[in-house]
Design a protein around this motif. Structure first.
Motif, PDB file in Angstrom:
ATOM      1  N   GLY A  30       0.809  -1.222   0.000  1.00 50.23           N
ATOM      2  CA  GLY A  30       0.000   0.000   0.000  1.00 50.23           C
ATOM      3  C   GLY A  30       0.834   1.260   0.000  1.00 50.23           C
ATOM      4  O   GLY A  30       2.072   1.217   0.073  1.00 50.23           O
ATOM      5  N   ASN A  31       0.155   2.381  -0.094  1.00 53.68           N
ATOM      6  CA  ASN A  31       0.795   3.692  -0.119  1.00 53.68           C
ATOM      7  C   ASN A  31       0.191   4.593   0.950  1.00 53.68           C
ATOM      8  O   ASN A  31      -0.984   4.445   1.313  1.00 53.68           O
ATOM      9  CB  ASN A  31       0.631   4.358  -1.489  1.00 53.68           C
ATOM     10  CG  ASN A  31       1.295   3.564  -2.598  1.00 53.68           C
ATOM     11  OD1 ASN A  31       2.487   3.283  -2.560  1.00 53.68           O
ATOM     12  ND2 ASN A  31       0.510   3.187  -3.603  1.00 53.68           N
ATOM     13  N   VAL A  32       1.005   5.537   1.427  1.00 54.70           N
ATOM     14  CA  VAL A  32       0.568   6.450   2.483  1.00 54.70           C
ATOM     15  C   VAL A  32       0.759   7.887   2.001  1.00 54.70           C
ATOM     16  O   VAL A  32       1.832   8.254   1.515  1.00 54.70           O
ATOM     17  CB  VAL A  32       1.367   6.222   3.781  1.00 54.70           C
ATOM     18  CG1 VAL A  32       0.917   7.210   4.852  1.00 54.70           C
ATOM     19  CG2 VAL A  32       1.180   4.788   4.270  1.00 54.70           C
ATOM     20  N   TYR A  33      -0.290   8.696   2.135  1.00 53.51           N
ATOM     21  CA  TYR A  33      -0.240  10.104   1.716  1.00 53.51           C
ATOM     22  C   TYR A  33      -0.771  10.989   2.831  1.00 53.51           C
ATOM     23  O   TYR A  33      -1.517  10.544   3.708  1.00 53.51           O
ATOM     24  CB  TYR A  33      -1.094  10.326   0.460  1.00 53.51           C
ATOM     25  CG  TYR A  33      -0.695   9.511  -0.734  1.00 53.51           C
ATOM     26  CD1 TYR A  33       0.298   9.950  -1.605  1.00 53.51           C
ATOM     27  CD2 TYR A  33      -1.318   8.290  -1.010  1.00 53.51           C
ATOM     28  CE1 TYR A  33       0.663   9.205  -2.718  1.00 53.51           C
ATOM     29  CE2 TYR A  33      -0.959   7.535  -2.115  1.00 53.51           C
ATOM     30  CZ  TYR A  33       0.027   7.998  -2.972  1.00 53.51           C
ATOM     31  OH  TYR A  33       0.384   7.245  -4.075  1.00 53.51           O
ATOM     32  N   GLU A  34      -0.388  12.261   2.774  1.00 54.07           N
ATOM     33  CA  GLU A  34      -1.017  13.230   3.679  1.00 54.07           C
ATOM     34  C   GLU A  34      -2.237  13.793   2.962  1.00 54.07           C
ATOM     35  O   GLU A  34      -2.253  13.960   1.737  1.00 54.07           O
ATOM     36  CB  GLU A  34      -0.038  14.326   4.116  1.00 54.07           C
ATOM     37  CG  GLU A  34       0.553  15.166   3.006  1.00 54.07           C
ATOM     38  CD  GLU A  34      -0.256  16.418   2.780  1.00 54.07           C
ATOM     39  OE1 GLU A  34      -1.021  16.817   3.658  1.00 54.07           O
ATOM     40  OE2 GLU A  34      -0.124  16.994   1.685  1.00 54.07           O
ATOM     41  N   ALA A  35      -3.291  14.085   3.740  1.00 54.55           N
ATOM     42  CA  ALA A  35      -4.609  14.339   3.152  1.00 54.55           C
ATOM     43  C   ALA A  35      -4.729  15.681   2.440  1.00 54.55           C
ATOM     44  O   ALA A  35      -5.502  15.803   1.494  1.00 54.55           O
ATOM     45  CB  ALA A  35      -5.676  14.245   4.251  1.00 54.55           C
ATOM     46  N   THR A  36      -3.970  16.692   2.849  1.00 53.89           N
ATOM     47  CA  THR A  36      -4.189  18.039   2.322  1.00 53.89           C
ATOM     48  C   THR A  36      -3.692  18.196   0.892  1.00 53.89           C
ATOM     49  O   THR A  36      -4.426  18.636  -0.001  1.00 53.89           O
ATOM     50  CB  THR A  36      -3.505  19.081   3.216  1.00 53.89           C
ATOM     51  OG1 THR A  36      -3.982  18.931   4.564  1.00 53.89           O
ATOM     52  CG2 THR A  36      -3.814  20.495   2.739  1.00 53.89           C
ATOM     53  N   PHE A  37      -2.434  17.832   0.646  1.00 53.63           N
ATOM     54  CA  PHE A  37      -1.844  18.044  -0.670  1.00 53.63           C
ATOM     55  C   PHE A  37      -1.544  16.747  -1.407  1.00 53.63           C
ATOM     56  O   PHE A  37      -1.094  16.763  -2.542  1.00 53.63           O
ATOM     57  CB  PHE A  37      -0.550  18.853  -0.540  1.00 53.63           C
ATOM     58  CG  PHE A  37      -0.752  20.200   0.086  1.00 53.63           C
ATOM     59  CD1 PHE A  37      -1.327  21.229  -0.623  1.00 53.63           C
ATOM     60  CD2 PHE A  37      -0.386  20.422   1.399  1.00 53.63           C
ATOM     61  CE1 PHE A  37      -1.518  22.470  -0.052  1.00 53.63           C
ATOM     62  CE2 PHE A  37      -0.577  21.662   1.995  1.00 53.63           C
ATOM     63  CZ  PHE A  37      -1.142  22.688   1.269  1.00 53.63           C
ATOM     64  N   GLY A  38      -1.766  15.596  -0.762  1.00 51.55           N
ATOM     65  CA  GLY A  38      -1.525  14.317  -1.412  1.00 51.55           C
ATOM     66  C   GLY A  38      -0.059  13.940  -1.507  1.00 51.55           C
ATOM     67  O   GLY A  38       0.317  13.090  -2.328  1.00 51.55           O
ATOM     68  N   ALA A  39       0.783  14.549  -0.688  1.00 47.43           N
ATOM     69  CA  ALA A  39       2.214  14.223  -0.712  1.00 47.43           C
ATOM     70  C   ALA A  39       2.458  12.913   0.023  1.00 47.43           C
ATOM     71  O   ALA A  39       1.770  12.567   0.984  1.00 47.43           O
ATOM     72  CB  ALA A  39       3.016  15.350  -0.065  1.00 47.43           C
ATOM     73  N   GLY A  40       3.454  12.160  -0.446  1.00 46.47           N
ATOM     74  CA  GLY A  40       3.797  10.910   0.206  1.00 46.47           C
ATOM     75  C   GLY A  40       4.513  11.157   1.523  1.00 46.47           C
ATOM     76  O   GLY A  40       5.190  12.164   1.700  1.00 46.47           O
ATOM     77  N   LEU A  41       4.354  10.240   2.457  1.00 43.95           N
ATOM     78  CA  LEU A  41       4.988  10.345   3.764  1.00 43.95           C
ATOM     79  C   LEU A  41       6.031   9.256   3.907  1.00 43.95           C
ATOM     80  O   LEU A  41       5.701   8.067   3.951  1.00 43.95           O
ATOM     81  CB  LEU A  41       3.937  10.239   4.874  1.00 43.95           C
ATOM     82  CG  LEU A  41       2.874  11.342   4.898  1.00 43.95           C
ATOM     83  CD1 LEU A  41       1.839  11.074   5.975  1.00 43.95           C
ATOM     84  CD2 LEU A  41       3.524  12.710   5.123  1.00 43.95           C
ATOM     85  N   ILE A  42       7.286   9.657   3.938  1.00 50.44           N
ATOM     86  CA  ILE A  42       8.393   8.705   4.041  1.00 50.44           C
ATOM     87  C   ILE A  42       8.727   8.457   5.510  1.00 50.44           C
ATOM     88  O   ILE A  42       8.670   9.366   6.331  1.00 50.44           O
ATOM     89  CB  ILE A  42       9.637   9.251   3.299  1.00 50.44           C
ATOM     90  CG1 ILE A  42       9.265   9.631   1.871  1.00 50.44           C
ATOM     91  CG2 ILE A  42      10.752   8.221   3.299  1.00 50.44           C
ATOM     92  CD1 ILE A  42       8.703   8.512   1.055  1.00 50.44           C
ATOM     93  N   ASN A  43       9.065   7.226   5.819  1.00 48.74           N
ATOM     94  CA  ASN A  43       9.440   6.791   7.164  1.00 48.74           C
ATOM     95  C   ASN A  43       8.265   6.807   8.141  1.00 48.74           C
ATOM     96  O   ASN A  43       8.468   6.897   9.356  1.00 48.74           O
ATOM     97  CB  ASN A  43      10.590   7.635   7.722  1.00 48.74           C
ATOM     98  CG  ASN A  43      11.904   7.336   7.028  1.00 48.74           C
ATOM     99  OD1 ASN A  43      12.168   6.190   6.649  1.00 48.74           O
ATOM    100  ND2 ASN A  43      12.729   8.351   6.855  1.00 48.74           N
TER     101      ASN A  43
END
Length: 258
Positions: A30-43
């Protein structure tokens, strides 16, 4: 005979245990993003929870790409492996400054060729910042103009308990109170001090200033008032006689005491 049976059991265990350890597993990706801008969250920390909510595995998110037939293909942010048996799991994702994200996963009957399962994207929302408690005090308007009349709001001025009218008038912006009771507003002499629009005690300012409690005052209006003669003749302020007055208007509950 006993020794022979023991050897057979040991031989069976050495075959069965590695066989179970080597059983094929299902990959959850799966993938993880932050909700506001859709940027990926590393670590971001990713936990695999069993049906009781106990963490049985964990990993961290990362961003990698692989070259497939000359084209770069992005890989999922995380991968967790589970047994190919019916079960229910919960994936929990934590990242500093964000609220935790959760994804439920149910493993049912799998096809023989199903080796991995792509999960819906997990989006994390930023934590709401808790503001320090702030006390907001509304500020009352001290004075305003209504046409040609200047009005002071008595309740907008802070006075000591038991203060009289003179203490209130001394705080009015642009107003000067002389020791003998004369009053000037923006440098202009106030000819009469009125109480609810009427002359008080032969225009004895000092008597009113020293004896009327400030708490009884609603507002104080300053304006040009037509003389009784001009009112009788029907004249207006443009062609009639006027005098500059300060009118102390009381709160209704204190009118009866006048």
């Amino acid at each position: 005979m006993t020794r022979l049976l023991t050897c057979i059991v040991i031989m069976l265990l050495t075959v069965i245990i590695p066989a179970r350890a080597d059983e094929p597993k299902l990959s959850l990706k799966g993938n993880v993003y932050e909700a506001t801008f859709g940027a990926g969250l590393i670590n971001a920390k990713v936990y695999l929870l069993d049906s009781l909510g106990v963490a049985i595995d964990s990993t961290k998110t990362g961003r990698t790409s692989t070259n497939v037939n000359g084209q770069w293909k992005r890989q999922p942010d995380f991968e967790l492996k589970v047994p190919r048996t019916p079960a229910h799991y919960t994936i929990e994702v934590n990242y500093k400054g964000f609220e935790p994200g959760f994804q439920s996963v149910t493993i049912g009957k799998l096809g023989s060729r199903e080796t991995e399962r792509g999960l819906p994207d997990i989006t994390l929302r930023r934590e709401a910042k808790k503001l320090d408690e702030v006390t907001v005090t509304a500020t009352k308007v001290k004075f305003y103009n209504r046409g040609d009349t200047l009005v002071y709001n008595a309740d907008a001025f802070m006075l000591a308990e038991g203060s009289m009218l003179d203490a209130l008038i001394q705080q009015l912006p642009g107003v000067e109170l002389k020791d003998d009771g004369r009053i000037f507003v923006n440098g202009k002499y106030v000819e009469s001090l009125l109480l609810n629009g009427r002359q008080f005690m032969d225009n004895n300012n000092r008597l009113l200033l020293d004896n009327l409690g400030a708490y009884t005052v609603k507002d104080i209006a300053v304006y040009d008032k037509l003389s009784d003669r001009s009112l009788f003749l029907g004249q207006d302020k443009d062609n009639g006689e006027t005098r500059y007055v300060m009118d102390v208007r009381m709160k209704k509950e204190f009118w009866v005491a006048i």
